[in-house]
Design a protein around this motif. Sequence first.
Motif, PDB file in Angstrom:
ATOM      1  N   ALA A   8      37.961 -23.638  -8.152  1.00  0.00           N
ATOM      2  CA  ALA A   8      38.183 -24.506  -9.224  1.00  0.00           C
ATOM      3  C   ALA A   8      39.765 -24.868  -9.092  1.00  0.00           C
ATOM      4  CB  ALA A   8      37.940 -23.917 -10.512  1.00  0.00           C
ATOM      5  N   LEU A   9      40.453 -23.633  -8.845  1.00  0.00           N
ATOM      6  CA  LEU A   9      41.892 -23.827  -8.558  1.00  0.00           C
ATOM      7  C   LEU A   9      42.381 -24.859  -7.473  1.00  0.00           C
ATOM      8  CD1 LEU A   9      43.369 -20.421  -9.614  1.00  0.00           C
ATOM      9  CD2 LEU A   9      43.487 -22.621 -10.968  1.00  0.00           C
ATOM     10  N   ILE A  11      40.225 -27.411  -6.307  1.00  0.00           N
ATOM     11  CA  ILE A  11      39.978 -28.520  -6.479  1.00  0.00           C
ATOM     12  C   ILE A  11      40.982 -29.165  -7.536  1.00  0.00           C
ATOM     13  CG2 ILE A  11      38.485 -30.090  -8.174  1.00  0.00           C
ATOM     14  CD1 ILE A  11      36.163 -28.162  -7.142  1.00  0.00           C
ATOM     15  N   VAL A  12      41.433 -28.437  -8.464  1.00  0.00           N
ATOM     16  CA  VAL A  12      42.691 -28.776  -9.192  1.00  0.00           C
ATOM     17  C   VAL A  12      43.935 -29.086  -8.302  1.00  0.00           C
ATOM     18  CG1 VAL A  12      44.381 -28.214 -11.039  1.00  0.00           C
ATOM     19  CG2 VAL A  12      41.870 -27.738 -11.304  1.00  0.00           C
ATOM     20  N   ALA A  13      44.189 -28.267  -7.565  1.00  0.00           N
ATOM     21  CA  ALA A  13      45.446 -28.508  -6.541  1.00  0.00           C
ATOM     22  C   ALA A  13      45.233 -29.819  -5.809  1.00  0.00           C
ATOM     23  CB  ALA A  13      45.666 -27.326  -5.635  1.00  0.00           C
ATOM     24  N   THR A  15      43.471 -32.484  -6.573  1.00  0.00           N
ATOM     25  CA  THR A  15      43.692 -33.640  -7.429  1.00  0.00           C
ATOM     26  C   THR A  15      45.132 -34.076  -7.689  1.00  0.00           C
ATOM     27  OG1 THR A  15      41.545 -33.197  -8.205  1.00  0.00           O
ATOM     28  CG2 THR A  15      42.936 -34.406  -9.472  1.00  0.00           C
ATOM     29  N   VAL A  16      45.895 -32.770  -8.040  1.00  0.00           N
ATOM     30  CA  VAL A  16      47.211 -32.881  -8.235  1.00  0.00           C
ATOM     31  C   VAL A  16      48.110 -33.682  -7.174  1.00  0.00           C
ATOM     32  CG1 VAL A  16      49.634 -31.733  -8.716  1.00  0.00           C
ATOM     33  CG2 VAL A  16      47.410 -31.306 -10.104  1.00  0.00           C
TER      34      VAL A  16
END
Length: 67
Positions: A8-9, A11-13, A15-16
Motif C-alpha cells: 500500500a505504501l 502504491i501511494v509513493a 502515485t505521488v
Amino acid sequence: MDWQQPIALGIVAATVFLFGWSRWRRRKSFEKALPCGCGVGQGGSKGPHIVVQSRRGEPQKIIFKQP
C-alpha cells in the motif's frame, strides 16, 4: 497484514511520484512554449499594469500604472 502495508505504501509513493512528475513536465513544457518569460512568475513585469477597483454601490475605477 504484514505484506499489505509495504504494498500500500508503495502504491501511494508511486502515485505521488507520478503526479509530481506530470506537474513538473507540464511546468517545463509551459516555460518552453513561452520563451519571452511572460507566463513565468519572475517578479516584476515590464509592461503597464491595469488595476480595477470597485466597491459595492460605487462605480468602478480603472487605473493604468507604468512600472
